[in-house]
Design a protein around this motif. Structure first.
Motif, PDB file in Angstrom:
ATOM      1  N   THR A  32      46.302  44.752  49.760  1.00  0.00           N
ATOM      2  CA  THR A  32      44.926  45.216  49.978  1.00  0.00           C
ATOM      3  C   THR A  32      44.521  46.230  48.916  1.00  0.00           C
ATOM      4  OG1 THR A  32      45.132  44.862  52.365  1.00  0.00           O
ATOM      5  CG2 THR A  32      43.354  46.303  51.621  1.00  0.00           C
ATOM      6  N   ILE A  33      45.438  47.144  48.614  1.00  0.00           N
ATOM      7  CA  ILE A  33      45.169  48.151  47.586  1.00  0.00           C
ATOM      8  C   ILE A  33      44.943  47.490  46.229  1.00  0.00           C
ATOM      9  CG2 ILE A  33      46.178  50.084  46.293  1.00  0.00           C
ATOM     10  CD1 ILE A  33      47.610  50.881  48.895  1.00  0.00           C
ATOM     11  N   LEU A  34      45.779  46.494  45.906  1.00  0.00           N
ATOM     12  CA  LEU A  34      45.636  45.789  44.625  1.00  0.00           C
ATOM     13  C   LEU A  34      44.294  45.068  44.536  1.00  0.00           C
ATOM     14  CD1 LEU A  34      49.207  44.291  44.133  1.00  0.00           C
ATOM     15  CD2 LEU A  34      48.157  46.143  42.835  1.00  0.00           C
ATOM     16  N   LYS A  35      43.846  44.475  45.650  1.00  0.00           N
ATOM     17  CA  LYS A  35      42.559  43.781  45.650  1.00  0.00           C
ATOM     18  C   LYS A  35      41.413  44.755  45.427  1.00  0.00           C
ATOM     19  CE  LYS A  35      43.862  39.803  48.505  1.00  0.00           C
ATOM     20  NZ  LYS A  35      43.664  39.098  49.798  1.00  0.00           N
ATOM     21  N   VAL A  36      41.498  45.918  46.066  1.00  0.00           N
ATOM     22  CA  VAL A  36      40.444  46.930  45.907  1.00  0.00           C
ATOM     23  C   VAL A  36      40.401  47.421  44.461  1.00  0.00           C
ATOM     24  CG1 VAL A  36      39.700  49.253  46.568  1.00  0.00           C
ATOM     25  CG2 VAL A  36      40.506  47.649  48.315  1.00  0.00           C
ATOM     26  N   ILE A  37      41.589  47.728  43.900  1.00  0.00           N
ATOM     27  CA  ILE A  37      41.648  48.197  42.509  1.00  0.00           C
ATOM     28  C   ILE A  37      41.142  47.098  41.574  1.00  0.00           C
ATOM     29  CG2 ILE A  37      43.179  48.952  40.652  1.00  0.00           C
ATOM     30  CD1 ILE A  37      44.973  50.193  42.787  1.00  0.00           C
ATOM     31  N   GLY A  38      41.513  45.854  41.858  1.00  0.00           N
ATOM     32  CA  GLY A  38      41.043  44.739  41.046  1.00  0.00           C
ATOM     33  C   GLY A  38      39.532  44.612  41.066  1.00  0.00           C
ATOM     34  N   TYR A  39      38.938  44.852  42.218  1.00  0.00           N
ATOM     35  CA  TYR A  39      37.479  44.810  42.340  1.00  0.00           C
ATOM     36  C   TYR A  39      36.835  45.920  41.519  1.00  0.00           C
ATOM     37  CZ  TYR A  39      32.841  45.103  44.486  1.00  0.00           C
ATOM     38  OH  TYR A  39      31.480  45.151  44.692  1.00  0.00           O
ATOM     39  N   LEU A  40      37.480  47.084  41.469  1.00  0.00           N
ATOM     40  CA  LEU A  40      36.908  48.240  40.790  1.00  0.00           C
ATOM     41  C   LEU A  40      37.090  48.170  39.270  1.00  0.00           C
ATOM     42  CD1 LEU A  40      38.036  51.073  43.245  1.00  0.00           C
ATOM     43  CD2 LEU A  40      35.728  50.127  42.978  1.00  0.00           C
ATOM     44  N   VAL A  41      38.277  47.781  38.810  1.00  0.00           N
ATOM     45  CA  VAL A  41      38.564  47.836  37.369  1.00  0.00           C
ATOM     46  C   VAL A  41      38.686  46.456  36.732  1.00  0.00           C
ATOM     47  CG1 VAL A  41      39.774  50.026  37.705  1.00  0.00           C
ATOM     48  CG2 VAL A  41      41.088  47.914  37.598  1.00  0.00           C
ATOM     49  N   GLY A  42      38.729  45.418  37.553  1.00  0.00           N
ATOM     50  CA  GLY A  42      38.866  44.069  37.026  1.00  0.00           C
ATOM     51  C   GLY A  42      40.232  43.478  37.314  1.00  0.00           C
ATOM     52  N   LYS A  43      40.239  42.224  37.754  1.00  0.00           N
ATOM     53  CA  LYS A  43      41.485  41.557  38.128  1.00  0.00           C
ATOM     54  C   LYS A  43      42.430  41.408  36.945  1.00  0.00           C
ATOM     55  CE  LYS A  43      42.715  37.725  41.194  1.00  0.00           C
ATOM     56  NZ  LYS A  43      42.228  36.486  41.825  1.00  0.00           N
ATOM     57  N   LYS A  44      41.857  41.164  35.760  1.00  0.00           N
ATOM     58  CA  LYS A  44      42.677  40.965  34.570  1.00  0.00           C
ATOM     59  C   LYS A  44      43.503  42.208  34.257  1.00  0.00           C
ATOM     60  CE  LYS A  44      42.307  39.658  29.683  1.00  0.00           C
ATOM     61  NZ  LYS A  44      41.393  39.239  28.609  1.00  0.00           N
ATOM     62  N   LYS A  45      42.894  43.382  34.340  1.00  0.00           N
ATOM     63  CA  LYS A  45      43.605  44.626  34.049  1.00  0.00           C
ATOM     64  C   LYS A  45      44.729  44.850  35.052  1.00  0.00           C
ATOM     65  CE  LYS A  45      39.987  47.231  31.660  1.00  0.00           C
ATOM     66  NZ  LYS A  45      39.153  48.451  31.679  1.00  0.00           N
ATOM     67  N   VAL A  46      44.462  44.544  36.310  1.00  0.00           N
ATOM     68  CA  VAL A  46      45.497  44.704  37.337  1.00  0.00           C
ATOM     69  C   VAL A  46      46.675  43.776  37.070  1.00  0.00           C
ATOM     70  CG1 VAL A  46      46.031  44.459  39.798  1.00  0.00           C
ATOM     71  CG2 VAL A  46      43.862  45.464  39.092  1.00  0.00           C
ATOM     72  N   HIS A  47      46.368  42.526  36.712  1.00  0.00           N
ATOM     73  CA  HIS A  47      47.431  41.566  36.443  1.00  0.00           C
ATOM     74  C   HIS A  47      48.270  42.002  35.244  1.00  0.00           C
ATOM     75  CE1 HIS A  47      48.653  37.045  36.098  1.00  0.00           C
ATOM     76  NE2 HIS A  47      49.585  37.775  36.646  1.00  0.00           N
ATOM     77  N   HIS A  48      47.629  42.443  34.190  1.00  0.00           N
ATOM     78  CA  HIS A  48      48.351  42.904  33.005  1.00  0.00           C
ATOM     79  C   HIS A  48      49.253  44.089  33.350  1.00  0.00           C
ATOM     80  CE1 HIS A  48      45.398  41.021  29.879  1.00  0.00           C
ATOM     81  NE2 HIS A  48      45.964  40.138  30.666  1.00  0.00           N
ATOM     82  N   TYR A  49      48.745  44.971  34.189  1.00  0.00           N
ATOM     83  CA  TYR A  49      49.557  46.115  34.615  1.00  0.00           C
ATOM     84  C   TYR A  49      50.770  45.648  35.421  1.00  0.00           C
ATOM     85  CZ  TYR A  49      51.131  49.896  37.619  1.00  0.00           C
ATOM     86  OH  TYR A  49      51.911  50.788  38.310  1.00  0.00           O
ATOM     87  N   LEU A  50      50.553  44.709  36.346  1.00  0.00           N
ATOM     88  CA  LEU A  50      51.654  44.232  37.196  1.00  0.00           C
ATOM     89  C   LEU A  50      52.734  43.539  36.375  1.00  0.00           C
ATOM     90  CD1 LEU A  50      49.650  42.832  40.246  1.00  0.00           C
ATOM     91  CD2 LEU A  50      51.071  44.890  40.200  1.00  0.00           C
ATOM     92  N   ILE A  51      52.315  42.780  35.359  1.00  0.00           N
ATOM     93  CA  ILE A  51      53.302  42.093  34.509  1.00  0.00           C
ATOM     94  C   ILE A  51      54.136  43.114  33.739  1.00  0.00           C
ATOM     95  CG2 ILE A  51      53.554  40.663  32.444  1.00  0.00           C
ATOM     96  CD1 ILE A  51      51.206  38.985  33.521  1.00  0.00           C
ATOM     97  N   GLY A  52      53.461  44.092  33.128  1.00  0.00           N
ATOM     98  CA  GLY A  52      54.195  45.125  32.393  1.00  0.00           C
ATOM     99  C   GLY A  52      55.141  45.892  33.284  1.00  0.00           C
ATOM    100  N   ARG A  53      54.659  46.217  34.475  1.00  0.00           N
ATOM    101  CA  ARG A  53      55.497  46.942  35.445  1.00  0.00           C
ATOM    102  C   ARG A  53      56.683  46.081  35.880  1.00  0.00           C
ATOM    103  NH1 ARG A  53      55.466  47.349  41.119  1.00  0.00           N
ATOM    104  NH2 ARG A  53      56.203  49.372  41.918  1.00  0.00           N
ATOM    105  N   GLY A  54      56.433  44.764  36.067  1.00  0.00           N
ATOM    106  CA  GLY A  54      57.508  43.865  36.491  1.00  0.00           C
ATOM    107  C   GLY A  54      58.604  43.759  35.458  1.00  0.00           C
ATOM    108  N   ILE A  55      58.227  43.718  34.177  1.00  0.00           N
ATOM    109  CA  ILE A  55      59.225  43.658  33.112  1.00  0.00           C
ATOM    110  C   ILE A  55      60.066  44.924  33.099  1.00  0.00           C
ATOM    111  CG2 ILE A  55      59.501  43.662  30.592  1.00  0.00           C
ATOM    112  CD1 ILE A  55      57.122  41.736  30.466  1.00  0.00           C
TER     113      ILE A  55
END
Length: 334
Positions: free
Chosen positions: A7-30
């Motif tokens: 839910t938090i990720l969806k809210v942040i994605g709505y505010l800053v953009g889904k693409k930015k959230v995904h890029h952050y999650l990938i970098g964090r996952g690595i």
């Protein structure tokens, strides 16, 4: 809890953009998987300047890679991605066994020798896909826009829409011994057959897997068993007399199923491919592999879901169905 995080990720994605959230999650996952620690600018350089950019699907035990369905979903869609974007494609699957133990190359040479894989950070970089609720093709393209010649993909997600059947046959042929095993079971099944899959994930206490706990009550186990057997009998009534391939991760359940007329099961113990007891040999995983490819040859694939006991919504029979271009459905019991 997971739903709070999502839910938090969806809210942040709505505010800053889904693409930015995904890029952050990938970098964090690595970083969480510590994949970058295996690369160094001081490591030997092994690639020639004219080397074509290559996408290598990595299954080397450095992190969790997912089950059999996850691995094939990831590698087959990665191959389709490489074809579309003019990349060479290779597979480095050595955990818990070399993929060459089960497959030969078909129309495409996917094998790569270990000494041809670079870990020099100027030549190669690790990349990651593990979520399918984002634009995974765009995420992968973003990660390969660099000077590197090798991109080492760790993935249990589909990176694009893929004809899995076509991709599989372009890449793979079975080793003769494995084809022989499949042929023996297909002879038992006769002509047309249906596949029904059950995924109990240790509810009966006979398939230890990660943190999943068994039911604590014998009455609950008995109830779950009876409900699953009733569902199978109901499916059998609508099967026009054909045999049924039953696959499951529970030896306890399969022993009961094997007594039913016109039911065929695959011999062996269930072992999750990401949590092996031994490495280097394909033998402990033959049961699951044979089940997966037999499902792909069925007339239809069905997954039993018990909503009362929250059995796992496994992708195993679904992606086996995609591999064979056969119908898939879930049989849900409330």
């Amino acid at each position: 809890m997971k739903w709070v995080k999502e839910t938090i990720l969806k809210v942040i994605g709505y505010l800053v953009g889904k693409k930015k959230v995904h890029h952050y999650l990938i970098g964090r996952g690595i970083k969480l998987r510590n994949l970058q620690s295996f690369y160094s600018s001081k490591a030997p350089k092994t690639l020639q300047e004219e080397t074509k950019s290559t996408l290598i699907f990595m299954v080397d035990g450095k992190c969790l890679h997912g089950g059999i369905a996850d691995r094939f979903k990831g590698m087959l869609s990665a191959y389709a991605f490489a074809k579309k974007h003019n990349l060479e494609f290779r597979i480095h699957h050595i955990f818990p066994f070399p993929l060459e133990q089960i497959f030969l190359s078909s129309q495409y040479q996917w094998q790569i020798a270990a000494d041809k894989i670079s870990y020099n950070s100027d030549e190669a970089k690790p990349i990651l896909l593990y979520r399918e609720d984002y634009d995974t093709e765009e995420a992968l393209l973003w990660q390969i826009k660099s000077r590197h010649k090798q991109y080492h993909l760790y993935s249990c997600a589909a990176c694009m829409d893929t004809d899995y059947n076509q991709a599989f046959h372009e890449l793979f042929e079975f080793q003769p011994f494995f084809q022989n095993i499949l042929d023996q079971y297909k002879a038992k099944l006769g002509g047309a057959y249906t596949a029904v899959s059950f995924r109990f994930q240790n509810l009966f206490g006979d398939f230890p897997e990660w943190k999943f706990q068994p039911l604590t009550s014998d009455l609950a186990k008995k109830d779950l068993l009876e409900r699953a057997l009733e569902a199978l009998q109901q499916i059998q009534k609508n099967n026009h007399g054909n045999k049924i391939l039953v696959t499951a991760d529970s030896t306890f359940f399969l022993k009961h199923v094997a007594r039913i007329e016109k039911v065929v099961t695959v011999q062996g113990e269930s072992v999750h491919i990401d949590f092996p007891q031994k490495e280097t040999s394909v033998d402990p995983f033959l049961k699951s592999l044979v089940e997966f490819f037999l499902i792909s040859k069925a007339q239809q694939s069905t997954l039993y879901r018990d909503l009362k006991y929250n059995t796992y919504p496994s992708g195993f029979p679904e992606y086996a169905a995609k591999l064979g271009n056969i119908p898939f459905k879930a049989f849900c019991k409330s």
